[in-house]
Enzyme design. Structure first.
Site, PDB file in Angstrom:
ATOM      1  CB  CYS A  73      58.095  38.322  32.552  1.00 29.52           C
ATOM      2  SG  CYS A  73      57.981  37.598  30.863  1.00 29.52           S
ATOM      3  CD  GLU A 130      56.632  32.210  34.924  1.00 26.28           C
ATOM      4  OE1 GLU A 130      57.535  32.143  34.210  1.00 26.28           O
ATOM      5  OE2 GLU A 130      55.815  32.842  34.466  1.00 26.28           O
ATOM      6  NE  ARG A 152      60.012  29.603  29.087  1.00 21.20           N
ATOM      7  CZ  ARG A 152      60.145  30.111  28.002  1.00 21.20           C
ATOM      8  NH1 ARG A 152      60.895  29.809  27.095  1.00 21.20           N
ATOM      9  NH2 ARG A 152      58.883  31.129  27.887  1.00 21.20           N
ATOM     10  NE  ARG A 185      60.500  32.621  31.913  1.00 21.10           N
ATOM     11  CZ  ARG A 185      61.514  32.967  31.052  1.00 21.10           C
ATOM     12  NH1 ARG A 185      62.898  32.573  31.326  1.00 21.10           N
ATOM     13  NH2 ARG A 185      61.462  33.011  29.662  1.00 21.10           N
TER      14      ARG A 185
END
Length: 421
Positions: free
Chosen positions: A140, A187, A231, A233
Site C-alpha cells: 500500500c 486489501e 484504521r 482500509r
C-alpha cells in the site's frame, strides 16, 4: 527412536489441522510440532491419546456443514488475512512474502508445509496451485498518504508509476487471469480510492471487471468496530459469477472495545504467555518492562516537536492514549518513537510505547500468536498488517457464495444464490 504410532496419528491430524491448531490442542508450540513432523525429535508416546481425541473433532474453523476451501496468500505479511479465512474452514495451499523477517514470523505461526515463495513477480502464474479464493494485501505504500507524501518529497513516482511496489497489482491480475479462482479478496489503504484523482482505482476496477470479468464489490471498513484502533482500509471482493453478495450482511458492532481491553493487566490477571517468557511484561512486579517507557530525552523532544507544530497551526504531534481511548492508526514506523500511540502512565510520569504483544492484540491477533523477531521488526510487521477480525467477518459473508460456486463446479449442482438466515 521415533514412536511410529503417535507420528502416524500426527500425520493424520496434519491432513485436517494446522500446526498451530495441533500445538494449541496438545499444549506445545508450532516449532515442536514441526520438529516431530520432520523427525528431528521423537513424537512422545504420551501424545497418542490427545491426538486420537483431536482426530475425533470436527476441523477447527470449518463451516457448520464441515465444508472447506483452498486459498492462496499473496503479499502475506504475517498472515492476518490468512487467519481470518482459516477461521471459516480455509486451507492455505500457497504463500508469497518477500520480507525475510515477516516470513520468519509467518512460518513460526503457520508452518511451512506448502509452497512458500518470496518475490511473486518472476513466479510463473501457471505454477501457482489451483485454489478457490485468492487473498492479497498488495503493498500500500505507493497509495498511502504517508507513502505518496514521502515519494513526492523525494521526487519519486508513486501509484502505478512506481516501478516496484505500485505495479504488483498487475501480478495479482495475471494470477487471477491464469487460475480463475472462484473469488478474491484484496486489501489496501483507504487512499487508494482517491489516488491520482481516482484514476488509479478506476484502472483497478476496469481490469477486475471488464478484462477479467469478475463481479466486484468494495467497501472501506474501519477496524475500530473490532479493536480499539481507528484504521480504515478498503476491501475489494470479486466473484467469478454473479452472486447475491451484499455488504449489508456485515455485522459491525456499533461500539467497539477500548484500549484497556488490549493493555497488559497490572492487577494480577495478565495471562502468562509461555512463548513471551517475560519479554514484554514482568509478572513478578506486575508491570510492563521498563524499556518501553520513553527516555527523558525522547519525551522532551516529542513535546517540543508537538509545541512547534501547534504554534505553526499544524496538527502534528504525539497521540496520548488512555484506557478508554481508541488509538490512531498503528504504522510501520512505530518502532522509531511510538509517537502516534503513547500510553499514559500517570501525572509527572513519562508515557510508554505499546509492547509488541499489545500491538498484536491491537491488530486482533490472539495471544497464541508468537513473535519470534526483534521489537523493531515486530512493530513494522504489526504496523503493516490487517486487523484480523475484520478479515474474519468479511470471510464469513463471502463463504456462502464461495461454497455455492464450489458446489456448482465440483458437484454439478445448479448454481443458485445463497440465502442468509
Amino acid at each position: 527412536m521415533i514412536h511410529a504410532q503417535p507420528l502416524e496419528l500426527l500425520k493424520q491430524a496434519r491432513n485436517r489441522f494446522t500446526q498451530r491448531e495441533i500445538a494449541e490442542y496438545v499444549g506445545k508450540n508450532t516449532k515442536t510440532i514441526r520438529r516431530w513432523e520432520k523427525g528431528e525429535t521423537p513424537c512422545p508416546a504420551m501424545l497418542e491419546s490427545a491426538l486420537r481425541d483431536l482426530l475425533q473433532k470436527p476441523v477447527i474453523g470449518t463451516t457448520p456443514s464441515g465444508r472447506s476451501f483452498r486459498f492462496i496468500d499473496l503479499f502475506a505479511g504475517i498472515g492476518g488475512i490468512r487467519m481470518g479465512f482459516e477461521a471459516h474452514g480455509g486451507k492455505c495451499v500457497f504463500t508469497s512474502e518477500w520480507n525475510e523477517f515477516s516470513k520468519k514470523t509467518y512460518i513460526e505461526n503457520y508452518g511451512d508445509h506448502h509452497p512458500f515463495v518470496g518475490d511473486i513477480v518472476p513466479y510463473p502464474a501457471e505454477n501457482v496451485p489451483d485454489h478457490d479464493v485468492l487473498l492479497g494485501g498488495f503493498p500500500c505504500q505507493p497509495f498511502s498518504i504517508a507513502g505518496v507524501s514521502k515519494k513526492n518529497s523525494l521526487g519519486r513516482p508513486h501509484g502505478f508509476k512506481c516501478t516496484t511496489q505500485g505495479t504488483l497489482f498487475f501480478d495479482v491480475a495475471r494470477i487471477i487471469a491464469t487460475k480463475r479462482p472462484k473469488a478474491f479478496l484484496l486489501e489496501n489503504v483507504k487512499n487508494l480510492l482517491s489516488h491520482d484523482k481516482g484514476r488509479t482505482f478506476d484502472v483497478i476496477l476496469q481490469i477486475l471487471r471488464d478484462e477479467l470479468g469478475y463481479e466486484v464489490h468494495f467497501k472501506v471498513i474501519d477496524g475500530q468496530h473490532f479493536t480499539p484502533q481507528h484504521r480504515e482500509r478498503i476491501i475489494i471482493i470479486g466473484f467469478r459469477e454473479k452472486t447475491g453478495f451484499l455488504w449489508d450482511d456485515l455485522k459491525l458492532p456499533a461500539e467497539g472495545p477500548r484500549l484497556a481491553s488490549i493493555l497488559h493487566k497490572t492487577d494480577g490477571t495478565e495471562p502468562v504467555i509461555p512463548w513471551d517468557s517475560g519479554r514484554f511484561f514482568d509478572h513478578g512486579k506486575r508491570t510492563v518492562q521498563p524499556r518501553y517507557t520513553l527516555t527523558p530525552n525522547l519525551w522532551v523532544y516529542l513535546q517540543a516537536y508537538a509545541e512547534k507544530h501547534r504554534a505553526a497551526g499544524n496538527g502534528f504531534g504525539f497521540g496520548m492514549v488512555y484506557p478508554d481511548s481508541v488509538t490512531r492508526t498503528l504504522s510501520a514506523r512505530y518502532y522509531k518513537d511510538g509517537s502516534e500511540i503513547l500510553v499514559w502512565q500517570g501525572k509527572n510520569k513519562r508515557p510508554r510505547r505499546l509492547t509488541p504483544r499489545e500491538c498484536a492484540r491491537l491488530m486482533g491477533f490472539p495471544d497464541s500468536f508468537q513473535i519470534p523477531v526483534s521489537d523493531t521488526q515486530a512493530y513494522r510487521q504489526f504496523g503493516n498488517s490487517v486487523i484480523m477480525p475484520v478479515m474474519q467477518e468479511v470471510a464469513r459473508i463471502m463463504m456462502p457464495h464461495v461454497h455455492a460456486l464450489i458446489a456448482y463446479e465440483r458437484e454439478s449442482i445448479p448454481f443458485t444464490l445463497p440465502l442468509f438466515a
